[in-house]
Write an enzyme that holds these catalytic residues in place. Structure first.
Site, PDB file in Angstrom:
ATOM      1  N   HIS A 155      -3.453   6.538   5.538  1.00 37.59           N
ATOM      2  CA  HIS A 155      -3.057   7.506   4.511  1.00 37.59           C
ATOM      3  C   HIS A 155      -4.064   7.413   3.365  1.00 37.59           C
ATOM      4  CE1 HIS A 155       1.490   7.821   5.655  1.00 37.59           C
ATOM      5  NE2 HIS A 155       0.700   7.876   6.722  1.00 37.59           N
TER       6      HIS A 155
ATOM      7  N   GLU B 204      -3.748   6.941   0.219  1.00 40.29           N
ATOM      8  CA  GLU B 204      -3.524   5.826  -0.687  1.00 40.29           C
ATOM      9  C   GLU B 204      -4.037   4.515  -0.112  1.00 40.29           C
ATOM     10  OE1 GLU B 204      -1.382   8.160   0.421  1.00 40.29           O
ATOM     11  OE2 GLU B 204       0.430   8.195  -0.826  1.00 40.29           O
TER      12      GLU B 204
ATOM     13  N   CYS C 287       4.703   7.696   0.386  1.00 46.43           N
ATOM     14  CA  CYS C 287       5.726   7.308   1.353  1.00 46.43           C
ATOM     15  C   CYS C 287       6.072   5.828   1.167  1.00 46.43           C
ATOM     16  CB  CYS C 287       5.224   7.563   2.779  1.00 46.43           C
ATOM     17  SG  CYS C 287       3.912   6.428   3.309  1.00 46.43           S
TER      18      CYS C 287
ATOM     19  N   CYS D  42       3.088   3.384   1.764  1.00 45.15           N
ATOM     20  CA  CYS D  42       2.118   3.395   0.668  1.00 45.15           C
ATOM     21  C   CYS D  42       2.686   2.761  -0.597  1.00 45.15           C
ATOM     22  CB  CYS D  42       1.634   4.817   0.412  1.00 45.15           C
ATOM     23  SG  CYS D  42       0.654   5.448   1.800  1.00 45.15           S
TER      24      CYS D  42
END
Length: 169
Positions: free
Chosen positions: A52, A54, A82, A85
């Protein structure tokens, strides 16, 4: 620079993800007034479910600072993070999180879960949501609208889906 300026930078990173066929989310980590790391969604391209935006930015920042603790930093991301993260953000000791679009279904800052100040974590994360939220949300909405239109056309023609790798089939 202001939060809005950094978020514009994150939006440009999200557009890079979109150009690569990824869900358009961008992130960058700032310390003081300097960007120390950038990331954009890459799970399909990298064959890595943890890639992701992040996580990519946090990994690069750890390497740049030669430390897994990212003290006194601010993470800018175009979508409410999410649960995965948010866990990484808390463990890295990111001081402040600024995000664009809210994610009512999966957001782990203030929606599906509230992990920014969870009592079982050793670190609380200051946060601010909705910065350029409309622009961030529209980028995501447009991406999924286009994808759904392309998916239905592609499926009718071939009987297959172009995103089968994402769904494990």
């Amino acid at each position: 620079m202001k939060d809005e300026d950094w978020m514009r930078h994150a939006l440009r990173l999200a557009q890079r993800a979109e150009q690569q066929g990824e869900v358009p989310v961008g992130a960058l980590l700032v310390q003081g007034d300097q960007c120390i790391a950038e990331g954009w969604n890459q799970p399909i391209q990298a064959n890595d479910p943890t890639a992701h935006a992040e996580i990519v930015a946090l990994r690069k920042a750890g390497q740049a600072l030669q430390n897994y603790r990212l003290i006194d930093t601010t993470l800018y991301v175009t979508l409410e993070p999410c649960v995965m993260c948010m866990g990484a953000i808390a463990h890295a000791r990111v001081k402040r999180l600024v995000f664009g679009a809210y994610d009512p279904k999966r957001g782990a800052v203030c929606h599906a879960l509230q992990l920014s100040d969870a009592p079982f974590l050793n670190h609380s994360v200051e946060w601010l949501g909705g910065i350029l939220g409309q622009a961030c949300g529209e980028l995501l909405s447009d991406f999924f609208k286009t994808r759904r239109q392309g998916l239905s056309h592609y499926s009718r023609v071939s009987g297959k889906t172009p995103f089968a790798r994402e769904r494990g089939g």
